[in-house]
Design an enzyme around this catalytic site. Structure first.
Site, PDB file in Angstrom:
ATOM      1  NE  ARG A  18      -3.769   0.727   0.547  1.00 27.58           N
ATOM      2  CZ  ARG A  18      -4.876   0.798   1.287  1.00 27.58           C
ATOM      3  NH1 ARG A  18      -5.446  -0.316   1.735  1.00 27.58           N
ATOM      4  NH2 ARG A  18      -5.409   1.956   1.573  1.00 27.58           N
ATOM      5  CG  HIS A  43      16.531 -13.313   1.720  1.00 27.40           C
ATOM      6  ND1 HIS A  43      16.722 -14.670   1.749  1.00 27.40           N
ATOM      7  CD2 HIS A  43      17.054 -12.903   0.544  1.00 27.40           C
ATOM      8  CE1 HIS A  43      17.323 -15.067   0.635  1.00 27.40           C
ATOM      9  NE2 HIS A  43      17.531 -13.996  -0.119  1.00 27.40           N
ATOM     10  NE  ARG A  45      14.568 -13.514  -2.884  1.00 23.90           N
ATOM     11  CZ  ARG A  45      14.219 -14.083  -1.730  1.00 23.90           C
ATOM     12  NH1 ARG A  45      13.568 -13.378  -0.829  1.00 23.90           N
ATOM     13  NH2 ARG A  45      14.526 -15.342  -1.477  1.00 23.90           N
ATOM     14  CD  GLU A  70      17.781 -15.881   5.615  1.00 21.36           C
ATOM     15  OE1 GLU A  70      17.684 -16.710   6.528  1.00 21.36           O
ATOM     16  OE2 GLU A  70      16.917 -15.760   4.712  1.00 21.36           O
ATOM     17  CG  HIS A 191      12.641 -22.581   3.150  1.00 18.87           C
ATOM     18  ND1 HIS A 191      12.912 -21.362   2.577  1.00 18.87           N
ATOM     19  CD2 HIS A 191      11.647 -23.123   2.400  1.00 18.87           C
ATOM     20  CE1 HIS A 191      12.154 -21.180   1.522  1.00 18.87           C
ATOM     21  NE2 HIS A 191      11.365 -22.236   1.394  1.00 18.87           N
ATOM     22  N   GLY A 214       9.925 -17.065   9.208  1.00 20.78           N
ATOM     23  CA  GLY A 214       9.207 -15.866   8.806  1.00 20.78           C
ATOM     24  C   GLY A 214       7.795 -16.130   8.330  1.00 20.78           C
TER      25      GLY A 214
END
Length: 239
Positions: A18, A43, A45, A70, A191, A214
């Protein structure tokens, strides 16, 4: 007891959907700490679709627990970010361009020389290094030869097979952990760990130091509330 590091990527995804700053990523990280989390993981990107590079500096300035970044060290921008922000730990993950989420560990045999170079670079800056690996003994051994401080076991396969046969699913992880312990590597994991499979995993893996969670944790928090969720995850890590 293994430490719980909360990955807040999904909080950043919600914020970015948003625009603006709701939810406030830094406030959520501080609340995670206040509720008992012993680390914060991000993490970033290249497209900054969740964690923005500026978030890293904002978080580093405020959080009091262990900060773990990460990412793909083959991206120079990521390397520069880590060296500039100096987290407690960097976890090296072999992401491909445009990858939705991490889905495999490093081939530490094939990329050993490269990883050795990157590990030395980060360690020279005072940053602990962890390498994301599949639960394969040979990959653990080659990771150690890179000079890394820790490995992070990629636990998607365990989580996927947990309900079919958890005893079988854990076998390669136990073997990898024993080898890591034997050769002096610290052990992290992450993970798809969640409230259903975390306890058995943590009880089965010798020397487990840290789990990074997460997606499942944030999803659970929608129903249970963030404080209650973090407390439940911490309870699963108690033996």
């Amino acid at each position: 007891m293994a430490k719980l590091s909360v990955n807040i990527n999904k909080i950043a995804t919600l914020r970015n959907s948003r625009g603006g700053n709701n939810p406030d990523l830094v406030k959520v990280a501080l609340d995670c700490e206040r509720f008992g989390a012993e680390g914060i993981t991000v993490h970033p990107r290249p497209d900054e679709r969740h964690i923005r590079y500026q978030d890293v500096f904002d978080l580093k300035a405020m959080i009091a627990t262990e900060f773990n970044i990460e990412g793909n060290c083959r991206e120079q921008k990521f390397v520069d970010l880590v060296l500039a922000s100096k987290p407690a730990q960097v976890t090296l993950v072999p992401d491909a361009d445009g990858q939705i989420t991490s889905n495999h560990g490093w081939d530490t045999i094939k990329h050993k020389d490269y990883l050795k170079e990157m590990v030395a670079l980060f360690q020279a800056a005072g940053i602990r290094v962890s390498i994301f690996v599949d639960p394969v003994v040979e990959m653990v051994k080659a990771a150690a030869e890179s000079g890394t401080d820790r490995i992070e076991l990629y636990t998607e396969a365990y989580a996927h097979n947990y309900y079919d046969n958890r005893e079988k699913a854990i076998v390669p992880y136990v073997a990898a952990a024993h080898k890591a312990h034997e050769i002096g590597l610290g052990i992290n994991a992450g993970h798809d760990l969640d409230l259903h499979n975390l306890k058995y995993f943590s009880e089965s893996i010798p020397g487990l130091l840290e789990v990074s969670i997460g997606h499942a944790l944030v999803s659970d928090a929608l129903y249970l509330g963030l404080e209650n969720t973090i407390q439940r995850y911490l309870h699963q890590l108690k033996h």
